[in-house]
Design a protein around this motif. Structure first.
Motif, short mmCIF file in Angstrom:
data_model
loop_
_atom_site.label_atom_id
_atom_site.label_comp_id
_atom_site.label_asym_id
_atom_site.label_seq_id
_atom_site.Cartn_x
_atom_site.Cartn_y
_atom_site.Cartn_z
N GLU B 373 0.84 -1.21 0.00
CA GLU B 373 0.00 0.00 0.00
C GLU B 373 0.88 1.26 0.00
O GLU B 373 0.44 2.32 -0.43
N ASN B 374 2.12 1.09 0.49
CA ASN B 374 3.03 2.24 0.46
C ASN B 374 3.45 2.59 -0.96
O ASN B 374 3.78 3.74 -1.24
N PHE B 375 3.50 1.57 -1.82
CA PHE B 375 3.85 1.83 -3.22
C PHE B 375 2.85 2.82 -3.83
O PHE B 375 3.24 3.79 -4.48
N CYS B 376 1.56 2.60 -3.55
CA CYS B 376 0.52 3.49 -4.09
C CYS B 376 0.72 4.90 -3.53
O CYS B 376 0.64 5.89 -4.26
N TYR B 377 0.97 4.93 -2.22
CA TYR B 377 1.13 6.22 -1.54
C TYR B 377 2.33 6.98 -2.12
O TYR B 377 2.24 8.18 -2.42
N VAL B 378 3.44 6.26 -2.25
CA VAL B 378 4.68 6.90 -2.72
C VAL B 378 4.51 7.42 -4.15
O VAL B 378 4.82 8.59 -4.44
N ILE B 379 4.01 6.57 -5.02
CA ILE B 379 3.88 6.98 -6.43
C ILE B 379 2.86 8.12 -6.56
O ILE B 379 3.06 9.07 -7.32
N TYR B 380 1.79 8.03 -5.79
CA TYR B 380 0.77 9.08 -5.83
C TYR B 380 1.38 10.43 -5.45
O TYR B 380 1.24 11.43 -6.17
N HIS B 381 2.11 10.43 -4.33
CA HIS B 381 2.69 11.70 -3.88
C HIS B 381 3.89 12.13 -4.71
O HIS B 381 4.18 13.33 -4.82
N PHE B 382 4.58 11.17 -5.30
CA PHE B 382 5.67 11.54 -6.23
C PHE B 382 5.09 12.29 -7.43
O PHE B 382 5.76 13.12 -8.02
N SER B 383 3.86 11.95 -7.78
CA SER B 383 3.24 12.65 -8.91
C SER B 383 2.75 14.05 -8.50
O SER B 383 2.52 14.90 -9.35
N LYS B 384 2.63 14.26 -7.20
CA LYS B 384 2.13 15.55 -6.72
C LYS B 384 3.26 16.47 -6.27
O LYS B 384 3.21 17.67 -6.48
N ASN B 385 4.24 15.87 -5.60
CA ASN B 385 5.29 16.69 -5.01
C ASN B 385 6.48 16.81 -5.97
O ASN B 385 7.40 15.99 -5.95
N LYS B 386 6.45 17.86 -6.76
CA LYS B 386 7.51 18.04 -7.75
C LYS B 386 8.79 18.61 -7.13
O LYS B 386 9.80 18.78 -7.81
N ARG B 393 12.76 10.41 -7.58
CA ARG B 393 11.42 9.83 -7.72
C ARG B 393 11.45 8.61 -8.63
O ARG B 393 10.81 7.60 -8.35
N ILE B 394 12.20 8.72 -9.71
CA ILE B 394 12.26 7.59 -10.65
C ILE B 394 12.95 6.38 -10.00
O ILE B 394 12.44 5.26 -10.04
N ILE B 395 14.10 6.65 -9.37
CA ILE B 395 14.86 5.53 -8.76
C ILE B 395 14.05 4.87 -7.66
O ILE B 395 13.90 3.64 -7.62
N ILE B 396 13.50 5.68 -6.77
CA ILE B 396 12.74 5.11 -5.64
C ILE B 396 11.49 4.39 -6.16
O ILE B 396 11.16 3.29 -5.70
N GLY B 397 10.82 5.01 -7.12
CA GLY B 397 9.61 4.38 -7.68
C GLY B 397 9.94 3.03 -8.28
O GLY B 397 9.24 2.04 -8.04
N PHE B 398 11.04 2.96 -9.01
CA PHE B 398 11.44 1.70 -9.63
C PHE B 398 11.82 0.67 -8.56
O PHE B 398 11.43 -0.49 -8.63
N GLN B 399 12.59 1.13 -7.57
CA GLN B 399 13.01 0.21 -6.49
C GLN B 399 11.80 -0.37 -5.76
O GLN B 399 11.74 -1.56 -5.46
N GLN B 400 10.83 0.50 -5.49
CA GLN B 400 9.63 0.04 -4.79
C GLN B 400 8.87 -0.98 -5.64
O GLN B 400 8.47 -2.04 -5.16
N ALA B 401 8.67 -0.65 -6.91
CA ALA B 401 7.92 -1.55 -7.80
C ALA B 401 8.64 -2.88 -7.93
O ALA B 401 8.04 -3.94 -7.80
#
Lengths: 388, 522
Positions: B373-386, B393-401
């Motif tokens: 559920e943190n993956f959803c949270y992280v990606i959602y806020h990565f899309s909001k918090n520029k 954001r890319i590295i962490i998003g990929f690592q999480q996925a």
């Protein structure tokens, strides 16, 4: 005491180096192992070729006593519990494979091995001395069969090994034991088959010798057709010959119905003329060999769906699939009972299970019973292992 | 939309957003809701597509599947070697850290102004478990007057739990600067019954009842949230202070010890031991690559940081790692986890019966892997918090996925689907050398990978607590050999519960907080 811990965390640089090395190792290893898996080998001895291609052979045996030999070299790496071996690194060409062991018949075949492909073979090894279990009309309290010795001049099964002890009595066995229900059941079973077989077989037809090269005689049996269907296999006696046909999906056709070759010459060389003649016909117009109309292309191979069995030039009295296997057939011939493999690549191995004439054979479930005169016994497929 | 009331003035700007503490898609509306729902579907969908894809490929393109499986097995061997190296290194560092006198190491610092709030979320665990935790706290080599111990109870736990808390306060309150019992009310709207809501309530209680009245500054207060079965080592706070004082941005850092699940290791069955030690080893590996870390289970963080994001999220399951993501996102990416490489002891998940243990371990791991559920949270806020650098954001998003995908798919692909082309492949495939070599090759590669388990086995033996008198020395042999269970535990207690959790999230069947029962026989 040092002011700081002297073991630092793994540095980013150190980890990056390890990571890059892992990627490089991966990039090198994957193609090498893939090439190895599909049958390429590094040939350091050859001056001309760095790589050579290999094929394999998968041989399964039905006997725990059998050892597998490829080109007369024993295969050590047998698969546990499967009585089978996968032999790797075979250079393409003809390979002689045989299985043998103490107390069992030897099975031999010559088969071609192709690069990147695995040739399959399934051996069978019947006991070299027939093994039987006597079913007597009477048994004692311990279930041991009783045999009245005075009735015949010779004891039975002199050519065979009995799997259980027999008590030879000189007095009436009826007074020594009780009736054996198994015997009663089998007697009924044999009685019900007698009439049916009488129609198919005329006794005189198989009492005469049958190894002359005169014009084939016409037996009463030749007009009859016996068909036994077991799953996708059909065992058929037709015009005196025996055939096993595959009637299931071609996708699942057993390997020995098919060959990897594409020409008459190659098929004849690798699998025998009889196989080539089945798969190809000589065109009257072009004078070349073409695929027979019955030949099918399946799984990148040429296949037929019907294989003729070797009956050793004898009349087939009775036939049945070997219990537990549709790849082998029990044939009762004039001089005994045989097991014949359906696989006719190169040749068909035929092994005698029990010698004798005037026999009646029936298969009841997984058991083979034979009536020789008024003696009934079960013929066993495994040799008797005598412990010292 | 922002929360602009006076009560939210202390929050960091990004933490003032209405959706900052989003727990699930249903907390949102409109486009955001649809996007979040898509993110909830994505991990499960990817995992299922992968597994079904391997099966389909085995059936329709067995040669490609075989090449993929060989490549995947090699990847696994290298990954095992890579992680084993990290594990061995951290083991060396952990032992070194345990051998140090941290009290002497921090003597050069001025740290008398620091206070430690220890929050112990408590539900219905036996008094013996709480007692052991408090006893260990009382034995620390740090100034105990600087400790504020909070036994955070739940109203829904009933009177028995309340009585236990009272008894514990009576027994132990004299050992610490402060001992507080907080009672988190039940059925608070917008909250999920669980550790997050309880801890958040306790933190606010501490603020209003201890910190503010005594004028203790938030940035001088370190909060250690420990699971109730956490037995800390005497130098924990010294070690924590050393890292707090020496790290680059102490108020932008969480501090992660190594949880060793060995309190009851001698009593736990082999399956539970392997699973527990595997979890420890994973955390040890992560300690050597902190950029991939999120907080897990027991950890420490400054009160200031917590206060700036509104404490732990009260409306979701994986509050221990979510608090890190809250902090990281609210601080625009300027937040880190500092690995302590110092242990805390916790309980291996064990029930009185083997079947009970299996069920409990499965449930616990399903809860842990619901961390997806943190993956959803992280990606959602990565899309909001520029404000967070794009690269991060890319590295962490990929690592999480990749992390959640591999957790579920890798063990199943390796130990089960690796053989799929042999069973599902075409006849043409079965005629080839490749078909016969595939299982042999995968088997051999897995055997090589198993050498990593030898390292695990050796390290696990060095981390055992003293052998109880009633346990035979032969048990050491069992403890060494138990690692052959790893292929089973990886599938049964990692991949399958992970897939279960991802599927639930994908289908919108949201999970609640399942409290792991704590049982100790000695």
């Amino acid at each position: 005491m040092p002011p700081t811990p002297h073991i630092e965390p793994l540095s980013r640089k150190h980890r990056t180096v390890m990571f890059v090395m892992s990627i490089l190792l991966f990039a090198v290893t994957v193609p090498l192992l893939v090439l190895y898996a599909i049958g390429y080998r590094l040939d350091l001895e050859s001056d001309t070729q760095n790589f050579r291609t290999v094929g394999g052979m998968y041989v399964s045996t039905g006997s725990e006593l059998a050892e597998i030999y490829v080109d007369d070299e024993v295969v050590e790496d047998m698969r546990l519990f499967q009585q089978a071996a996968y032999i790797q690194n075979i250079t393409a060409g003809m390979v002689r494979v045989h299985t043998q062991g103490d107390g069992i018949e030897t099975w031999v075949k010559e088969l071609p091995v192709y690069s990147h492909l695995v040739t399959q073979a399934q051996s069978f090894n019947m006991p070299s001395q027939s093994t039987v279990r006597y079913v007597s009309p009477y048994v004692n309290d311990a279930g041991v069969p009783l045999y009245r010795e005075a009735r015949v001049t010779e004891r039975p099964f002199v050519q065979a090994t009995t799997s259980i002890p027999i008590i030879f009595a000189t007095t009436s066995v009826a007074t020594l034991g009780s009736e054996n229900p198994e015997y009663t059941y089998l007697e009924t079973l044999f009685a019900s088959t007698t009439e049916e077989r009488a129609i198919l077989i005329e006794r005189e037809s198989y009492e005469a010798p049958d190894f002359s090269f005169e014009a084939p005689r016409v037996f009463a049996t030749t007009t009859a057709t016996t068909t036994i269907v077991d799953g996708n296999y059909t065992l058929q006696k037709e015009q005196g010959e025996v055939y096993v046909s595959w009637t299931g999906s071609l996708e699942n056709i057993p390997h020995y119905y098919c060959v990897f070759t594409e020409s008459y010459i190659a098929t004849k060389e690798y699998y025998g003329e009889h196989v080539a003649d089945q798969l190809f016909t000589l065109s009257t117009t072009t004078a070349t060999y073409e695929q027979a109309s019955t030949t099918v292309n399946q799984n990148s191979q040429l296949c037929r769906t019907k294989i003729k069995l070797d009956r050793k030039w004898q009349v087939v009295i009775w036939l049945e699939f070997l219990p537990g296997s549709n790849d082998h057939v029990l044939l009762q011939l004039q001089d005994g009972i045989y097991v014949v493999e359906v696989d006719d690549r190169a040749w068909q191995n035929v092994q005698q299970l029990y010698a004798g004439d005037y026999l009646t054979m029936i298969v009841d479930g997984e058991q083979i019973f034979v009536k020789d005169g008024d003696i009934i016994f079960e013929v066993l497929l495994d040799p008797l292992v005598v412990s010292n | 939309m922002e929360r602009t009331g006076d009560e939210n003035q202390h929050l960091l700007p990004y933490a003032k957003r209405d959706d900052f503490h989003v727990g699930r898609a249903t907390d949102l509306t409109g486009k955001d809701r649809r996007f979040y729902r898509l993110l909830e579907i994505l991990p499960g969908l990817l995992s299922w597509l992968t597994l079904i894809g391997v099966l389909a490929m085995s059936n329709y393109a067995p040669f490609v599947a075989a090449y993929f499986i060989i490549g995947f097995a090699i990847y696994w061997v290298l990954k095992t070697a890579f992680l084993s190296y990290h594990l061995r290194y951290n083991w060396k560092r952990l032992r070194h850290h345990m051998s140090l006198n941290w009290g002497e190491l921090i003597a050069r610092f001025e740290y008398g102004h620091l206070y430690h709030v220890v929050i112990l979320p408590f539900y219905k665990e036996p008094a013996s478990v709480v007692d052991a935790t408090l006893e260990a706290l009382a034995k620390v080599t740090y100034d105990k007057q600087a400790l504020v111990v909070v036994l955070a109870t739940e109203e829904r736990a009933g009177t028995e739990a309340e009585a236990t808390a009272t008894a514990m306060k009576k027994k132990w309150s004299g050992h610490f600067g402060k001992f507080l019992i907080t009672t988190h009310p039940q059925d608070v709207p917008g909250e999920m019954a669980g550790k997050g809501s309880n801890a958040a309530y306790a933190a606010e209680e501490v603020r209003t009842k201890v910190l503010d009245p005594h004028g203790i500054r938030y940035n001088h207060t370190l909060v250690s949230i420990f699971d109730i079965d956490t037995v800390i080592y005497p130098d924990y706070f010294n070690c924590l202070v050393w890292h707090f004082m020496t790290c680059t941005e102490p108020l932008k850092s969480s501090f992660q010890p190594v949880p060793i699940f060995n309190n009851n290791i001698w009593e736990a069955p082999a399956l539970a031991r392997v699973v527990a030690m595997s979890s420890t080893f994973w955390e040890m590996v992560q300690q050597e690559r902190p950029e991939r870390m999120a907080t897990f289970s027991s950890h420490s963080v400054s009160f200031q940081a917590l206060y700036e994001v509104g404490y732990w999220q009260p409306n979701m399951v994986s509050e221990d790692s979510r608090i890190f993501w809250n902090l990281m996102i609210a601080n625009n990416g300027n937040y880190q986890v500092v690995p302590l490489s110092y242990p805390v002891s916790m309980d291996a998940n064990a029930a009185p019966t083997l079947w009970g243990t299996i069920k409990n371990v499965y449930r616990q791991h399903r809860r842990w892997t619901y961390g997806v559920e943190n993956f959803c949270y992280v990606i959602y806020h990565f899309s909001k918090n520029k404000q967070i650098p794009l690269r991060n954001r890319i590295i962490i998003g990929f690592q999480q996925a990749e992390g959640y995908w591999s957790l579920v798919t890798n063990p199943i692909m390796l130990f089960i689907l690796g053989w799929a082309p042999i069973f599902l492949g075409t006849v043409e495939f079965h005629q080839t050398v490749l078909s016969y070599n595939l299982p042999l090759m995968v088997r051999d590669l897995l055997m090589i990978a198993m050498f990593g388990l030898v390292i695990s086995s050796i390290i696990s033996l060095t981390m055992l607590p003293p052998r109880p008198k009633d346990k035979s020395r032969l048990k050491y042999i069992v403890l060494a050999l138990q690692w052959i269970l790893v292929p089973v535990t990886m599938i049964v207690f990692s991949a399958i519960p992970g897939l279960d959790a991802q599927t639930r999230l994908m289908l919108g069947k949201y999970m609640g907080f399942w409290v792991t029962p704590k049982i100790r026989t000695s």
